[in-house]
Design a protein around this motif. Sequence first.
Motif, mmCIF file in Angstrom:
data_model
loop_
_atom_site.group_PDB
_atom_site.id
_atom_site.type_symbol
_atom_site.label_atom_id
_atom_site.label_comp_id
_atom_site.label_asym_id
_atom_site.label_seq_id
_atom_site.Cartn_x
_atom_site.Cartn_y
_atom_site.Cartn_z
ATOM 1 N N ASP A 905 0.838 -1.209 0.000
ATOM 2 C CA ASP A 905 0.000 0.000 0.000
ATOM 3 C C ASP A 905 0.871 1.257 0.000
ATOM 4 O O ASP A 905 0.573 2.234 -0.677
ATOM 5 C CB ASP A 905 -0.915 -0.030 1.229
ATOM 6 N N TRP A 906 1.966 1.221 0.762
ATOM 7 C CA TRP A 906 2.872 2.378 0.846
ATOM 8 C C TRP A 906 3.489 2.699 -0.516
ATOM 9 O O TRP A 906 3.684 3.869 -0.848
ATOM 10 C CB TRP A 906 3.986 2.097 1.868
ATOM 11 N N ALA A 907 3.778 1.666 -1.299
ATOM 12 C CA ALA A 907 4.392 1.879 -2.618
ATOM 13 C C ALA A 907 3.368 2.455 -3.596
ATOM 14 O O ALA A 907 3.665 3.371 -4.372
ATOM 15 C CB ALA A 907 4.945 0.563 -3.158
ATOM 16 N N ILE A 908 2.154 1.927 -3.559
ATOM 17 C CA ILE A 908 1.093 2.369 -4.471
ATOM 18 C C ILE A 908 0.749 3.841 -4.247
ATOM 19 O O ILE A 908 0.502 4.593 -5.191
ATOM 20 C CB ILE A 908 -0.160 1.473 -4.309
ATOM 21 N N LYS A 909 0.773 4.267 -2.983
ATOM 22 C CA LYS A 909 0.349 5.635 -2.650
ATOM 23 C C LYS A 909 1.489 6.645 -2.619
ATOM 24 O O LYS A 909 1.239 7.837 -2.486
ATOM 25 C CB LYS A 909 -0.357 5.631 -1.287
ATOM 26 N N SER A 910 2.734 6.178 -2.748
ATOM 27 C CA SER A 910 3.836 7.117 -2.516
ATOM 28 C C SER A 910 4.566 7.593 -3.769
ATOM 29 O O SER A 910 5.403 8.473 -3.682
ATOM 30 C CB SER A 910 4.858 6.488 -1.564
ATOM 31 N N VAL A 911 4.266 7.024 -4.946
ATOM 32 C CA VAL A 911 5.021 7.436 -6.141
ATOM 33 C C VAL A 911 4.105 7.716 -7.323
ATOM 34 O O VAL A 911 2.970 7.253 -7.378
ATOM 35 C CB VAL A 911 6.059 6.356 -6.559
#
Length: 917
Positions: A905-911
């Motif tokens: 989830d952190w990757a999907i929302k952070s870049v």
Amino acid sequence: MASSSEDDVPLVKSKANGVKSSDTIPKSVDQAMDKENPTNGHVEAGISVRHGPVEEMDVDEDANGPIMANGVTNGKRKARSSVTNGKSYKEASSSEEDDKPLSKRRKMAAPPKPVLDSDSELSDEPLIKAKAKMPPKVTAAQVGEDSDSDQPITEKLAKKKEKIEKAAEKTAKAIRAEEASSAKKKKQKRVDSDDEDDVPLAKKTTKKIAKPKKEESDDDIPLRRKAPAVSAKKDKTKVKAEAVSPAKKAKGKVKAEKTEDDLAAEAEEEEFRWWENMDKNDNSIKWNTLEHNGVVFPPEYVPLPKNVKLVYDGVPISLHPDAEEIAGFYGAMLNSEVNVSNPTFNENFFFDFKAMLDNTGHGKDKDGNKIKIKEFAKCDFKPIFEYYDAERQKKKALPAVEKKALKAEKDAAEAPYTHCMWDGRKQKVGNFRVEPPGLFRGRGEHPKTGKVKQRVRPEQITLNIGKDAKVPTPPEGHKWKEIKHDQTATWLATWQENINGAFKYVMLAASSDIKGQSDYQKFEKARELKKHIDRIRKDYNRELQSKVMADRQRATAVYLIDKFALRAGNEKGEDEADTVGCCSLKYEHVTLRPPNTVIFDFLGKDSIRFYDEVEVDTQVFKNLKIFKKEPKGPGDEIFDRLTTSALNKHLSSYMTGLTAKVFRTYNASWTMSNLLKDMKSTGTIPEKVKDYNDANRQVAILCNHKRTVAAGHAGQIEKMQEKINGMLYQQWRLKQMMIDVDSKIKKKKGADFFELPEDLDEEWVKKHQEYLVEEHRQKIRKKFEKENEKLVAEGQKEMKDKELNDRLKDADELEKKFKKENKSKKVAAEGKSPSIEKLEASIEKIQQRIETSKIQLEDKDQNKEVALGTSKINYIDPRLTVVFSKKFDVPIERFFSKTLREKFDWAIKSVDEDWEF
């Protein structure tokens, strides 16, 4: 200590450690080997050719399931695990002995050494034939080489890899230069500031306040501290909220219910975006408050019915419940041929079973006479198997309503354990169930397979919880082993299992903040390696020719780890699986084939056989010859002056926290990043997904993330082909309907257009028609059951079986229709007002589905030897997959399953699509 001539490398013979290499390598040894193996310079190395399936290894494979973007079940590759109901936890590395001196490490018993001929001094033919059958020779298709290609894929990828490594060197130098320049500017600013402080206040010039300049690049900020930009959606929500004044809010009526947009905005505002504040996280204290409800224990053993007994030497016998439970473990799995036909499994089981029988008094016949169980061959577990199998079938046959009710009951009982409160935030717990007792399966050729996994009691379990939190109540009559309040630990509960003495842990789920932070830090560490990779490679290439044996061994090991993604490896005890990695390779694990081919053959992680043929740099080949030189033989270590801890300590001198395993993550992510930069993906979604998989496949080949072909691969390909054949048949029927609508169409289109596809014949057609009829019947039954469930839930009466029988007549009609078509060789047009245009449109739609399915089949077949799931989930930075998804407008669901979307989830929302590794 024995001395040697200048042409020989001195070796030391030690009873404790076998043969050990000398401290230094004479120059004459290198010169002598250079004469034997002349070279024109650097050998293009770094690409391996993995052989096909290892036929004699039994490996549990994944169950069939929906095919995701990477060509595997559920969008991710499952671990090669044993078939078990319980879920395993991450085991602690209690068996690692990195920090022990070589002389004190436990050794595997070395096999007897063959007598060597005097002229075989530098010969590297295998001295012992491996028990397992050698894999068949690799074919072009197995490594993805096109049949019409003039250049082997390994050569193409070798050139590509060299280009990527040069780009890495250039990038590392540029990053360091930029950081140095930034540091210099900051230092100058501080000097200027200090100078200005010394100037009298009266003489200080007043400067005009300049307009805000464009934000400077954050490239000089350490990678781990960079915070991705907050999404535009969040910014808009914030601005909107700030724009409304309190006075305006008070004016007018407040709506009783909030809109969906309002709720979504609030949820986003409340979301804890930890990846934007990683620099604020404390490196030692992981939590301040922690509350949870402990663990869920498996149900207690229920004795078998009196009529179900173990039969010994033809006599049914009664056992003590503790012994009967163990007999049940074995009896319940008689259908697992891979286990019950394994002599090691049977031997270990019977040893533990006999120990329990000795403690409980063995068995008794119907008259109460004692029967001592001495021989495994006389034990008949079939009655136990038949009982458990019947119970499984009963459970399977339960109506859907009952299954649903049982699941709801179980979920309700486990609900308090699924989440914990971590620093006031609700976090999902990964596995709160204690593993039930049973028989240990292990992976690969584990020496302890078949041993009894004992039931875990509360007295063995240590809980970790906040000081002010309520301690969970243990089961009645029991108590916890210990209660801890360790704020530096991320586990909630732990205990030691009896098989390998490893510690099991209850951790937070993969989707939790803590797990996400762990993944984030792992990939950020790999990004950090970008700055140092050129210096590391330059140093180890230089040290490949070092006179100091320890330095040369270390450089060779780092070369192999960097180029071929070998794991570092640790020593194992005699009672553990004989798995090895780079640092623990032994003489028999490496075969050298001139001029520069190295053959690795050993049991790697999870006791899975690693077999690989690789081409290496000439100097590396020469070094391995030196490390294997007589009088070394089977059982002796190749890197005898190197340990994993020493290797990692050396690597940490380049970068804090750098270990051997970071290279795998860095190489995979850096390679994928470079491939993405040059990629131009067009076409349909399936075609774009295939482009991604092709890039992922190249990463897996370049980084050696390979696997043996799954046992069920051929069956899965056949199933996919059957699906395509079914669509071809459907297409053919529509074409026949066109003739029924307009008999002249056959002349216009040509007879070939209406022919049955060459892959199908009349026999196949009849079998497929039978399948379609049965499939239709099953659909009718399922729909009927579902409607009945709904009626019961609404408090209404169920439909009677007569209604089902009436509906099933539709399937009977379909069967009659097919028989009529086969006899008349004609297909009547179906549907309302059938026309040539409508039928052609339907044919075109099916053609598109056929093309999509063919792409998926080709993709899956090309992935049979490449572990795309391993690359995508564990080694390629998930943010790169998100970049591809956003850049080429492909739904992220095509790459990450629901579980992985939660995990990343952190990757999907952070870049965004412009992010770079």
